[in-house]
Design an enzyme around this catalytic site. Structure first.
Site, short mmCIF file in Angstrom:
data_model
loop_
_atom_site.label_atom_id
_atom_site.label_comp_id
_atom_site.label_asym_id
_atom_site.label_seq_id
_atom_site.Cartn_x
_atom_site.Cartn_y
_atom_site.Cartn_z
N ALA A 65 71.01 30.36 33.35
CA ALA A 65 72.39 30.26 33.83
C ALA A 65 72.65 28.83 34.32
CB ALA A 65 72.67 31.31 34.89
N SER A 66 73.14 28.65 35.55
CA SER A 66 73.51 27.30 36.01
C SER A 66 72.32 26.39 36.30
CB SER A 66 74.41 27.39 37.24
OG SER A 66 75.72 27.75 36.85
N VAL A 67 71.11 26.89 36.24
CA VAL A 67 69.95 25.99 36.30
C VAL A 67 69.93 25.11 35.04
CG1 VAL A 67 67.42 25.92 36.45
CG2 VAL A 67 68.68 27.62 37.76
N TYR A 172 83.72 23.99 41.29
CA TYR A 172 82.64 24.30 40.37
C TYR A 172 83.23 24.82 39.08
CZ TYR A 172 77.87 25.80 39.23
OH TYR A 172 76.64 25.95 38.66
#
Length: 394
Positions: A65-67, A172
């Site tokens: 995901a956002s990693v 974001y």
């Protein structure tokens, strides 16, 4: 770190992990801690797949995901280090068709800097209300199993008005997906090939790609439940986020679909150890993929005093948050600490002052991203560091 202090760190972190598993807040986790350039803690616990009774392994693969964002942001910064891209470039230099307008119909210019700092006027579908502008236009957040190409998704995104004048706010957003398309234009390669060339291959991050490199090592995906985490099935699943928003649409099987577009903000799969390698590379100056000046810029607040919803006391660098005020943030981290997470259940942070890098990946959304588990792991590590310093003074 002295041997007895190492024992303390192991004990405290073990307790935090065991408590989260016994209380059925998470299903499984891999936690790795580097201190002073050395791996001082690495543990896999719980289940990679509860239903199949497959225990977690240290080399388990997770949907990042956002990693994904700091990996793709690092690829862009590698191009900047090579002089092939500039933070000041207008996005239209590389993507002439990407020209979203303001709500009043006026033109707006977005820069690479604004993409990388989430000040570009964009948002995410999951932050909007049900049937918001992104949903009505069919914009993918990069975590569903859309048939769209990256180019088609950006066409849809560009058809929606910006939510603010670029540079005026921090929100974001899907901006890192746009950055991925820029990287493709600069390199003349796919985003997957670009990230391999610029980041994962030079750092020997062999577990990290836009699809699972070994589906047998891929964890099952879970979401918070009333009594225990619920299994997320491969079809589209709804995971509530903030009250009043559309929430997440997750398709866990995206991790095994090479046909899914390469989402620069949410599309990668990888291991805890690989990501810790990236964090340590950046913490130690970025070589061999970034110049030290660019690595320093990445970890410098780029947004001044702009307010960051849901992140009190923090600013933003070129790919992740930066701690400005530990009291406002309610954290024991040192000022200057970098931190982010990922929807599928991950948190990570780097404290340059303490020469500390931590990656705590779970297979449980959203507890592993923003629940008590993330606080418990952080508190355990800093408690052991604090006790070590006190012992050294005696």
């Amino acid at each position: 770190m002295e041997k007895e202090n190492m024992t303390t760190l192991h004990t405290y972190v073990d307790q935090a992990i065991d408590r989260a598993i016994s209380e059925k807040r998470i299903v499984g986790t891999v936690v790795q801690v580097a201190l002073g350039g050395e791996l001082v803690y690495s543990r896999a616990a719980g289940f990679a797949d509860r239903e199949q009774k497959r225990t977690m392994a240290e080399n388990a693969l997770f949907r990042l995901a956002s990693v994904t964002k700091p990996i793709v942001s690092t690829a862009a910064l590698a191009l900047i280090s090579q002089g092939k891209l500039s933070l000041h470039d207008p996005v239209t230099r590389w993507l002439p068709a990407f020209r979203p307008k303001l709500a009043n119909g006026q033109d707006a210019q977005i820069t690479i800097h604004q993409l990388m700092t989430h000040t570009a006027g964009l948002t995410y579908r999951f932050f909007q209300e049900e049937q918001g502008t992104y949903e009505r236009s069919g914009v993918s957040d990069g975590m569903d199993l859309s048939e769209l190409s990256l180019e088609e998704n950006l066409q849809r995104l560009a058809s929606v008005p910006l939510i603010y004048e670029p540079g005026d706010m921090w929100r974001y957003s899907i901006a890192t997906d746009v950055l991925g398309a820029v990287i493709e234009k600069v390199t003349g390669m796919s985003l997957r090939e670009s990230v391999q060339l610029l980041v994962t291959h030079p750092l020997h991050m062999t577990d990290t790609d836009f699809v699972a490199v070994d589906s047998d090592r891929l964890t099952a995906a879970y979401a918070d439940g009333s009594e225990e985490p619920r299994l997320l099935h491969n079809q589209l699943e709804q995971v509530p986020f903030i009250e009043g928003t559309a929430g997440f649409r997750l398709a866990p099987n995206r991790a095994n679909q090479p046909s899914a577009y390469a989402s620069g903000g949410a599309g990668m799969v990888g291991s805890t150890g690989d990501f810790l390698t990236l964090l340590e590379t950046l913490r130690q100056g970025g070589q061999p993929i970034l110049t030290e000046a660019v690595a320093t810029e990445m970890a410098t607040n780029q947004i001044g005093e702009l307010d960051m919803p849901y992140w009190p006391g923090r600013g933003f660098g070129l790919g992740f948050t930066l701690l400005k005020d530990p009291v406002a943030a309610g954290t024991p981290e040192s000022p200057g600490t970098w931190r982010m997470g990922g929807t599928y259940g991950h948190s990570w942070f780097v404290d340059p002052k303490e020469e500390l890098s931590v990656a705590a990946f779970t297979n449980t959304a959203l507890e592993g991203m923003s629940g008590q588990y993330t606080t418990d792991i952080c508190d355990a590590i800093y408690a052991s560091i604090r006790e070590g310093k006190e012992a050294a003074r005696i």
